[in-house]
Design a protein around this motif. Structure first.
Motif, PDB file in Angstrom:
ATOM      1  N   THR A  74     -14.336   3.394  -5.757  1.00  0.00           N
ATOM      2  CA  THR A  74     -14.969   3.817  -4.509  1.00  0.00           C
ATOM      3  C   THR A  74     -13.994   3.707  -3.336  1.00  0.00           C
ATOM      4  O   THR A  74     -12.904   3.166  -3.481  1.00  0.00           O
ATOM      5  CB  THR A  74     -16.240   2.962  -4.271  1.00  0.00           C
ATOM      6  OG1 THR A  74     -16.942   3.485  -3.156  1.00  0.00           O
ATOM      7  CG2 THR A  74     -15.915   1.507  -4.015  1.00  0.00           C
ATOM      8  N   ASP A  75     -14.441   4.215  -2.214  1.00  0.00           N
ATOM      9  CA  ASP A  75     -13.607   4.174  -1.022  1.00  0.00           C
ATOM     10  C   ASP A  75     -13.809   2.809  -0.351  1.00  0.00           C
ATOM     11  O   ASP A  75     -14.767   2.615   0.395  1.00  0.00           O
ATOM     12  CB  ASP A  75     -14.059   5.314  -0.099  1.00  0.00           C
ATOM     13  CG  ASP A  75     -13.133   5.490   1.070  1.00  0.00           C
ATOM     14  OD1 ASP A  75     -12.234   4.641   1.236  1.00  0.00           O
ATOM     15  OD2 ASP A  75     -13.300   6.468   1.805  1.00  0.00           O
ATOM     16  N   VAL A  76     -12.922   1.881  -0.632  1.00  0.00           N
ATOM     17  CA  VAL A  76     -13.144   0.505  -0.157  1.00  0.00           C
ATOM     18  C   VAL A  76     -13.187   0.392   1.364  1.00  0.00           C
ATOM     19  O   VAL A  76     -13.769  -0.534   1.908  1.00  0.00           O
ATOM     20  CB  VAL A  76     -12.096  -0.504  -0.708  1.00  0.00           C
ATOM     21  CG1 VAL A  76     -12.396  -0.883  -2.129  1.00  0.00           C
ATOM     22  CG2 VAL A  76     -10.697   0.004  -0.572  1.00  0.00           C
ATOM     23  N   GLU A  77     -12.585   1.353   2.033  1.00  0.00           N
ATOM     24  CA  GLU A  77     -12.570   1.310   3.502  1.00  0.00           C
ATOM     25  C   GLU A  77     -13.980   1.441   4.082  1.00  0.00           C
ATOM     26  O   GLU A  77     -14.251   0.990   5.182  1.00  0.00           O
ATOM     27  CB  GLU A  77     -11.737   2.463   4.067  1.00  0.00           C
ATOM     28  CG  GLU A  77     -10.380   2.605   3.428  1.00  0.00           C
ATOM     29  CD  GLU A  77      -9.295   1.968   4.267  1.00  0.00           C
ATOM     30  OE1 GLU A  77      -9.057   2.474   5.358  1.00  0.00           O
ATOM     31  OE2 GLU A  77      -8.711   0.967   3.813  1.00  0.00           O
ATOM     32  N   LYS A  78     -14.861   2.098   3.311  1.00  0.00           N
ATOM     33  CA  LYS A  78     -16.199   2.371   3.840  1.00  0.00           C
ATOM     34  C   LYS A  78     -17.188   1.248   3.569  1.00  0.00           C
ATOM     35  O   LYS A  78     -18.316   1.281   4.027  1.00  0.00           O
ATOM     36  CB  LYS A  78     -16.740   3.647   3.170  1.00  0.00           C
ATOM     37  CG  LYS A  78     -16.125   4.934   3.659  1.00  0.00           C
ATOM     38  CD  LYS A  78     -17.022   6.069   3.213  1.00  0.00           C
ATOM     39  CE  LYS A  78     -16.257   7.362   3.051  1.00  0.00           C
ATOM     40  NZ  LYS A  78     -16.906   8.246   2.076  1.00  0.00           N
ATOM     41  N   VAL A  80      -3.330   2.826  -5.005  1.00  0.00           N
ATOM     42  CA  VAL A  80      -4.662   2.372  -4.605  1.00  0.00           C
ATOM     43  C   VAL A  80      -4.524   1.497  -3.372  1.00  0.00           C
ATOM     44  O   VAL A  80      -3.474   0.939  -3.112  1.00  0.00           O
ATOM     45  CB  VAL A  80      -5.372   1.568  -5.728  1.00  0.00           C
ATOM     46  CG1 VAL A  80      -5.568   2.394  -6.959  1.00  0.00           C
ATOM     47  CG2 VAL A  80      -4.618   0.294  -6.042  1.00  0.00           C
ATOM     48  N   LYS A  81      -5.625   1.442  -2.635  1.00  0.00           N
ATOM     49  CA  LYS A  81      -5.584   0.673  -1.402  1.00  0.00           C
ATOM     50  C   LYS A  81      -5.898  -0.793  -1.715  1.00  0.00           C
ATOM     51  O   LYS A  81      -6.918  -1.104  -2.314  1.00  0.00           O
ATOM     52  CB  LYS A  81      -6.632   1.270  -0.448  1.00  0.00           C
ATOM     53  CG  LYS A  81      -6.774   0.572   0.843  1.00  0.00           C
ATOM     54  CD  LYS A  81      -6.075   1.334   1.964  1.00  0.00           C
ATOM     55  CE  LYS A  81      -6.106   0.528   3.246  1.00  0.00           C
ATOM     56  NZ  LYS A  81      -4.904  -0.093   3.648  1.00  0.00           N
ATOM     57  N   ASN A 103       0.815  -1.212   0.000  1.00  0.00           N
ATOM     58  CA  ASN A 103       0.000   0.000   0.000  1.00  0.00           C
ATOM     59  C   ASN A 103       0.847   1.260   0.000  1.00  0.00           C
ATOM     60  O   ASN A 103       0.396   2.320  -0.411  1.00  0.00           O
ATOM     61  CB  ASN A 103      -0.979  -0.020   1.169  1.00  0.00           C
ATOM     62  CG  ASN A 103      -2.123  -0.980   0.900  1.00  0.00           C
ATOM     63  OD1 ASN A 103      -2.772  -0.900  -0.136  1.00  0.00           O
ATOM     64  ND2 ASN A 103      -2.339  -1.921   1.781  1.00  0.00           N
ATOM     65  N   SER A 123     -10.892  -0.094  -5.872  1.00  0.00           N
ATOM     66  CA  SER A 123     -10.348   1.066  -5.156  1.00  0.00           C
ATOM     67  C   SER A 123     -10.328   2.312  -6.031  1.00  0.00           C
ATOM     68  O   SER A 123     -10.282   3.419  -5.526  1.00  0.00           O
ATOM     69  CB  SER A 123      -8.916   0.800  -4.698  1.00  0.00           C
ATOM     70  OG  SER A 123      -8.880  -0.291  -3.841  1.00  0.00           O
TER      71      SER A 123
END
Ligand code: UDP
Ligand code: MG
Length: 311
Positions: free
Chosen positions: A187-191, A149-150, A144, A184
Protein backbone atom coordinates in the motif's frame (compact mmCIF):
# COMPACT_ATOMS: atom_id res chain seq x y z
CA UNK A 1 -21.09 -9.40 14.43
CA UNK A 2 -18.82 -8.37 17.24
CA UNK A 3 -15.30 -7.73 16.09
CA UNK A 4 -12.24 -9.05 17.82
CA UNK A 5 -8.59 -8.13 18.04
CA UNK A 6 -5.42 -10.17 18.38
CA UNK A 7 -2.34 -8.85 20.09
CA UNK A 8 0.90 -10.39 18.93
CA UNK A 9 3.74 -9.92 21.42
CA UNK A 10 7.20 -11.23 20.64
CA UNK A 11 9.20 -11.97 23.73
CA UNK A 12 12.81 -13.00 24.05
CA UNK A 13 14.11 -13.13 27.63
CA UNK A 14 11.41 -10.81 28.92
CA UNK A 15 10.71 -12.38 32.32
CA UNK A 16 10.78 -8.99 33.99
CA UNK A 17 8.16 -7.56 31.64
CA UNK A 18 5.48 -10.03 30.60
CA UNK A 19 3.43 -9.89 33.78
CA UNK A 20 3.38 -6.10 33.99
CA UNK A 21 2.60 -5.92 30.28
CA UNK A 22 -0.29 -8.30 30.74
CA UNK A 23 -1.59 -6.22 33.66
CA UNK A 24 -1.50 -3.01 31.62
CA UNK A 25 -2.98 -4.69 28.56
CA UNK A 26 -5.87 -6.08 30.61
CA UNK A 27 -6.65 -2.59 31.85
CA UNK A 28 -6.70 -1.16 28.35
CA UNK A 29 -8.71 -4.09 27.00
CA UNK A 30 -11.38 -3.56 29.66
CA UNK A 31 -11.83 -0.05 28.27
CA UNK A 32 -11.96 -1.23 24.66
CA UNK A 33 -14.76 -3.74 25.34
CA UNK A 34 -13.90 -6.08 22.50
CA UNK A 35 -13.10 -9.74 22.29
CA UNK A 36 -9.38 -10.15 22.33
CA UNK A 37 -6.64 -12.72 22.30
CA UNK A 38 -3.22 -11.98 23.72
CA UNK A 39 -0.68 -14.07 21.84
CA UNK A 40 2.73 -14.30 23.44
CA UNK A 41 5.32 -15.62 21.03
CA UNK A 42 8.17 -16.87 23.16
CA UNK A 43 11.18 -16.63 20.90
CA UNK A 44 13.35 -19.29 22.54
CA UNK A 45 13.85 -17.38 25.80
CA UNK A 46 16.38 -18.78 28.24
CA UNK A 47 14.78 -17.20 31.29
CA UNK A 48 11.36 -17.67 32.89
CA UNK A 49 9.38 -15.91 30.14
CA UNK A 50 7.58 -19.10 29.08
CA UNK A 51 6.83 -20.10 32.65
CA UNK A 52 5.29 -16.70 33.33
CA UNK A 53 3.25 -16.86 30.14
CA UNK A 54 1.85 -20.21 31.28
CA UNK A 55 1.00 -18.65 34.64
CA UNK A 56 -0.80 -15.84 32.88
CA UNK A 57 -2.69 -18.34 30.77
CA UNK A 58 -3.98 -19.99 33.93
CA UNK A 59 -5.60 -16.77 35.13
CA UNK A 60 -6.64 -15.35 31.75
CA UNK A 61 -8.12 -17.48 29.02
CA UNK A 62 -7.46 -14.80 26.41
CA UNK A 63 -3.74 -15.57 26.70
CA UNK A 64 -2.32 -17.84 24.01
CA UNK A 65 1.24 -18.99 23.65
CA UNK A 66 3.35 -19.79 20.64
CA UNK A 67 6.59 -21.28 21.86
CA UNK A 68 9.60 -21.33 19.54
CA UNK A 69 11.98 -24.25 20.03
CA UNK A 70 14.90 -21.85 19.83
CA UNK A 71 15.54 -18.20 19.10
CA UNK A 72 14.39 -17.48 15.55
CA UNK A 73 14.32 -13.70 15.75
CA UNK A 74 11.81 -10.92 16.12
CA UNK A 75 10.55 -11.01 12.52
CA UNK A 76 9.89 -14.77 12.61
CA UNK A 77 8.07 -14.30 15.93
CA UNK A 78 5.81 -11.63 14.45
CA UNK A 79 5.00 -13.84 11.48
CA UNK A 80 4.25 -16.84 13.67
CA UNK A 81 1.93 -14.72 15.79
CA UNK A 82 0.28 -13.25 12.72
CA UNK A 83 -0.35 -16.68 11.21
CA UNK A 84 -1.84 -17.94 14.44
CA UNK A 85 -3.98 -14.86 15.11
CA UNK A 86 -7.69 -15.15 14.45
CA UNK A 87 -8.86 -11.61 15.21
CA UNK A 88 -10.36 -9.11 12.77
CA UNK A 89 -7.36 -6.91 13.45
CA UNK A 90 -3.86 -7.77 14.57
CA UNK A 91 -1.73 -5.47 16.70
CA UNK A 92 1.99 -6.15 16.91
CA UNK A 93 3.87 -5.03 19.96
CA UNK A 94 7.08 -5.53 21.90
CA UNK A 95 7.06 -7.19 25.30
CA UNK A 96 9.21 -4.62 27.06
CA UNK A 97 6.53 -1.92 27.47
CA UNK A 98 8.31 0.38 25.07
CA UNK A 99 5.11 0.22 23.04
CA UNK A 100 2.66 1.65 25.58
CA UNK A 101 -0.61 -0.31 25.77
CA UNK A 102 -2.56 2.96 26.03
CA UNK A 103 -1.60 3.73 22.42
CA UNK A 104 -3.33 0.50 21.49
CA UNK A 105 -6.67 2.02 22.49
CA UNK A 106 -6.10 4.87 20.02
CA UNK A 107 -5.19 2.40 17.30
CA UNK A 108 -8.37 0.44 17.83
CA UNK A 109 -10.43 3.63 17.71
CA UNK A 110 -8.95 4.56 14.34
CA UNK A 111 -9.53 1.02 13.08
CA UNK A 112 -13.16 1.18 14.17
CA UNK A 113 -13.37 4.43 12.25
CA UNK A 114 -12.42 2.55 9.08
CA UNK A 115 -8.61 2.66 8.92
CA UNK A 116 -7.12 -0.57 7.64
CA UNK A 117 -3.59 0.03 8.87
CA UNK A 118 -2.50 2.18 11.78
CA UNK A 119 1.20 2.90 12.06
CA UNK A 120 3.07 4.49 14.91
CA UNK A 121 6.04 6.79 15.11
CA UNK A 122 8.33 7.13 18.07
CA UNK A 123 8.91 10.60 19.35
CA UNK A 124 12.48 10.80 20.56
CA UNK A 125 12.66 11.40 24.26
CA UNK A 126 15.51 13.85 24.21
CA UNK A 127 15.67 16.47 21.52
CA UNK A 128 18.42 15.16 19.24
CA UNK A 129 21.19 17.50 18.16
CA UNK A 130 21.41 19.12 14.73
CA UNK A 131 24.16 16.79 13.56
CA UNK A 132 22.21 13.68 14.55
CA UNK A 133 19.14 15.01 12.75
CA UNK A 134 21.14 15.79 9.62
CA UNK A 135 22.80 12.36 9.61
CA UNK A 136 19.42 10.71 10.04
CA UNK A 137 17.95 12.74 7.17
CA UNK A 138 20.89 11.84 4.96
CA UNK A 139 20.60 8.16 5.92
CA UNK A 140 16.92 7.95 4.97
CA UNK A 141 17.39 10.03 1.87
CA UNK A 142 20.15 7.68 0.69
CA UNK A 143 18.11 4.66 1.63
CA UNK A 144 15.02 5.79 -0.22
CA UNK A 145 17.10 6.83 -3.20
CA UNK A 146 18.68 3.40 -3.50
CA UNK A 147 15.61 1.34 -2.67
CA UNK A 148 12.50 1.24 -4.79
CA UNK A 149 10.21 0.99 -1.79
CA UNK A 150 9.63 3.80 0.61
CA UNK A 151 11.18 3.18 4.03
CA UNK A 152 9.77 5.72 6.47
CA UNK A 153 11.96 6.75 9.35
CA UNK A 154 11.37 5.85 13.01
CA UNK A 155 8.59 3.44 12.19
CA UNK A 156 8.58 0.68 14.77
CA UNK A 157 6.84 -2.65 14.32
CA UNK A 158 4.16 -1.45 16.72
CA UNK A 159 1.19 -1.32 14.36
CA UNK A 160 -2.34 -2.44 13.68
CA UNK A 161 -3.35 -4.35 10.57
CA UNK A 162 -6.88 -5.15 9.54
CA UNK A 163 -7.57 -8.81 8.73
CA UNK A 164 -7.69 -7.96 5.03
CA UNK A 165 -4.12 -6.64 5.17
CA UNK A 166 -2.96 -9.52 7.32
CA UNK A 167 -4.16 -11.80 4.54
CA UNK A 168 -2.29 -9.66 2.01
CA UNK A 169 0.91 -10.06 4.01
CA UNK A 170 0.39 -13.80 4.23
CA UNK A 171 0.58 -13.97 0.44
CA UNK A 172 4.27 -13.20 0.61
CA UNK A 173 6.34 -16.32 0.65
CA UNK A 174 9.71 -14.86 1.59
CA UNK A 175 12.37 -16.25 3.85
CA UNK A 176 14.10 -13.00 4.59
CA UNK A 177 11.31 -10.82 5.87
CA UNK A 178 11.33 -7.09 6.26
CA UNK A 179 7.91 -5.90 7.35
CA UNK A 180 8.55 -2.23 6.80
CA UNK A 181 9.42 -2.70 3.17
CA UNK A 182 6.67 -5.23 2.56
CA UNK A 183 4.02 -2.79 3.74
CA UNK A 184 5.29 -0.43 1.07
CA UNK A 185 4.76 -3.16 -1.50
CA UNK A 186 1.16 -3.55 -0.44
CA UNK A 187 0.00 0.00 0.00
CA UNK A 188 0.91 3.65 -0.17
CA UNK A 189 2.45 4.07 3.27
CA UNK A 190 2.46 7.84 2.94
CA UNK A 191 -1.34 7.87 3.10
CA UNK A 192 -1.67 5.79 6.26
CA UNK A 193 -2.58 7.21 9.61
CA UNK A 194 0.22 7.41 12.11
CA UNK A 195 0.03 7.78 15.86
CA UNK A 196 2.96 9.50 17.50
CA UNK A 197 3.90 8.19 20.90
CA UNK A 198 6.49 8.65 23.53
CA UNK A 199 8.57 5.51 23.91
CA UNK A 200 9.78 4.96 27.47
CA UNK A 201 12.90 3.04 28.46
CA UNK A 202 12.33 -0.71 28.56
CA UNK A 203 10.87 -1.73 31.91
CA UNK A 204 13.36 -4.53 32.59
CA UNK A 205 16.17 -6.33 30.81
CA UNK A 206 18.38 -5.15 27.99
CA UNK A 207 17.87 -4.40 24.33
CA UNK A 208 18.66 -7.33 22.04
CA UNK A 209 19.89 -5.09 19.30
CA UNK A 210 22.89 -2.88 18.98
CA UNK A 211 21.58 0.24 17.29
CA UNK A 212 24.32 0.73 14.73
CA UNK A 213 24.45 -2.89 13.59
CA UNK A 214 20.68 -3.07 13.34
CA UNK A 215 20.41 0.06 11.25
CA UNK A 216 23.14 -1.10 8.89
CA UNK A 217 21.32 -4.42 8.43
CA UNK A 218 18.04 -2.58 7.97
CA UNK A 219 19.61 -0.30 5.37
CA UNK A 220 21.23 -3.12 3.40
CA UNK A 221 18.13 -5.33 3.51
CA UNK A 222 15.82 -2.46 2.57
CA UNK A 223 17.78 -2.02 -0.61
CA UNK A 224 18.75 -5.57 -1.54
CA UNK A 225 15.33 -7.10 -1.00
CA UNK A 226 13.40 -4.59 -3.01
CA UNK A 227 15.61 -3.06 -5.60
CA UNK A 228 18.28 -3.57 -8.25
CA UNK A 229 18.90 0.17 -8.36
CA UNK A 230 22.48 0.01 -6.95
CA UNK A 231 23.40 -2.21 -9.90
CA UNK A 232 22.11 0.33 -12.37
CA UNK A 233 24.12 2.95 -10.49
CA UNK A 234 27.23 0.77 -10.94
CA UNK A 235 26.47 0.68 -14.66
CA UNK A 236 26.06 4.45 -14.90
CA UNK A 237 29.30 4.82 -12.98
CA UNK A 238 31.03 2.51 -15.49
CA UNK A 239 29.72 4.68 -18.32
CA UNK A 240 31.11 7.81 -16.65
CA UNK A 241 34.52 6.16 -16.21
CA UNK A 242 34.29 5.08 -19.86
CA UNK A 243 33.81 8.70 -20.95
CA UNK A 244 36.75 9.78 -18.81
CA UNK A 245 38.95 7.14 -20.44
CA UNK A 246 37.85 8.30 -23.90
CA UNK A 247 38.71 11.85 -22.92
CA UNK A 248 42.11 10.79 -21.72
CA UNK A 249 42.68 8.69 -24.85
CA UNK A 250 41.70 11.59 -27.08
CA UNK A 251 44.12 13.86 -25.20
CA UNK A 252 46.99 11.39 -25.66
CA UNK A 253 46.30 10.91 -29.37
CA UNK A 254 45.86 14.61 -30.14
CA UNK A 255 48.92 15.69 -28.16
CA UNK A 256 51.21 13.00 -29.53
CA UNK A 257 50.11 12.39 -33.09
CA UNK A 258 48.52 15.68 -34.14
CA UNK A 259 50.35 18.30 -32.08
CA UNK A 260 53.56 16.29 -32.05
CA UNK A 261 54.17 17.00 -28.33
CA UNK A 262 55.71 14.61 -25.86
CA UNK A 263 53.03 12.98 -23.71
CA UNK A 264 53.96 11.81 -20.20
CA UNK A 265 53.92 8.02 -19.84
CA UNK A 266 51.36 8.02 -17.04
CA UNK A 267 48.75 9.56 -19.36
CA UNK A 268 48.75 6.46 -21.54
CA UNK A 269 48.75 4.21 -18.46
CA UNK A 270 45.82 6.12 -16.95
CA UNK A 271 43.92 5.76 -20.20
CA UNK A 272 44.42 2.00 -20.22
CA UNK A 273 43.52 1.64 -16.54
CA UNK A 274 40.35 3.71 -16.72
CA UNK A 275 39.24 1.99 -19.93
CA UNK A 276 39.82 -1.50 -18.52
CA UNK A 277 38.07 -0.56 -15.25
CA UNK A 278 35.10 0.83 -17.16
CA UNK A 279 34.75 -2.30 -19.29
CA UNK A 280 35.03 -4.65 -16.29
CA UNK A 281 32.61 -2.66 -14.16
CA UNK A 282 30.14 -2.41 -17.04
CA UNK A 283 30.15 -6.16 -17.63
CA UNK A 284 29.88 -6.87 -13.90
CA UNK A 285 26.95 -4.49 -13.61
CA UNK A 286 25.15 -6.24 -16.45
CA UNK A 287 25.72 -9.64 -14.84
CA UNK A 288 24.65 -8.16 -11.51
CA UNK A 289 21.43 -6.78 -12.95
CA UNK A 290 20.54 -10.21 -14.34
CA UNK A 291 21.24 -11.83 -10.97
CA UNK A 292 19.34 -9.08 -9.16
CA UNK A 293 16.31 -9.62 -11.37
CA UNK A 294 16.46 -13.38 -10.77
CA UNK A 295 16.70 -12.69 -7.03
CA UNK A 296 13.57 -10.53 -7.09
CA UNK A 297 11.77 -12.95 -9.40
CA UNK A 298 12.40 -15.90 -7.04
CA UNK A 299 10.34 -14.11 -4.39
CA UNK A 300 7.25 -14.57 -6.62
CA UNK A 301 5.60 -11.53 -5.13
CA UNK A 302 1.96 -10.92 -5.95
CA UNK A 303 1.51 -8.50 -8.83
CA UNK A 304 -1.12 -6.43 -7.06
CA UNK A 305 -3.25 -6.18 -3.97
CA UNK A 306 -6.79 -4.94 -4.31
CA UNK A 307 -9.90 -4.40 -2.26
CA UNK A 308 -13.10 -5.53 -3.93
CA UNK A 309 -16.37 -3.76 -3.33
CA UNK A 310 -19.66 -5.39 -4.23
CA UNK A 311 -23.18 -4.30 -3.62
N1 UDP B 1 12.72 -9.99 20.36
C1 UDP B 1 12.41 -11.25 19.91
N2 UDP B 1 13.42 -12.01 19.40
C2 UDP B 1 14.70 -11.56 19.29
C3 UDP B 1 14.99 -10.26 19.71
C4 UDP B 1 13.98 -9.48 20.23
O1 UDP B 1 11.27 -11.67 19.98
O2 UDP B 1 15.56 -12.32 18.81
C5 UDP B 1 11.66 -9.16 20.92
C6 UDP B 1 11.97 -8.57 22.29
O3 UDP B 1 11.67 -9.47 23.33
C7 UDP B 1 11.11 -7.33 22.30
C8 UDP B 1 11.07 -6.92 20.85
O4 UDP B 1 11.46 -8.06 20.09
O5 UDP B 1 9.80 -7.64 22.74
C9 UDP B 1 12.02 -5.77 20.55
O6 UDP B 1 13.32 -6.07 21.01
P1 UDP B 1 14.19 -5.02 21.84
O7 UDP B 1 13.34 -4.37 22.86
O8 UDP B 1 15.41 -5.72 22.32
O9 UDP B 1 14.58 -4.01 20.68
P2 UDP B 1 14.63 -2.42 20.80
O10 UDP B 1 13.31 -1.98 21.40
O11 UDP B 1 15.78 -2.10 21.69
O12 UDP B 1 14.79 -1.95 19.39
MG1 MG C 1 12.61 -2.55 23.22
Amino acid sequence: MKKSISLVISAYNEEGNVKELHRQLSEVLTGIKMDAEIIFVNDGSRDRTLLYCHELQKIDKRVKIVNFTKNFGHEAAMIAGMEYAKGDAVIFMDADLQNPPTVMAEMVKLWQGGEKIVLTRRKNQANPGMIYKMCQKLFYWGLNFLSEVKIPKSMPDFRLLDREYVDFLKKFDERDVLFRGMLSLITDVEKLSVIEYHSPERLSGETKYKFSLRSIKLAVDSVIQFSVRPLYLAMYFAIVIGFISFGLGAYVIIEKFIMGNRVPGYAAIMTTITFTAAVILFVLAIIGIYIGKIHLETKKRPLFFAEYFEK
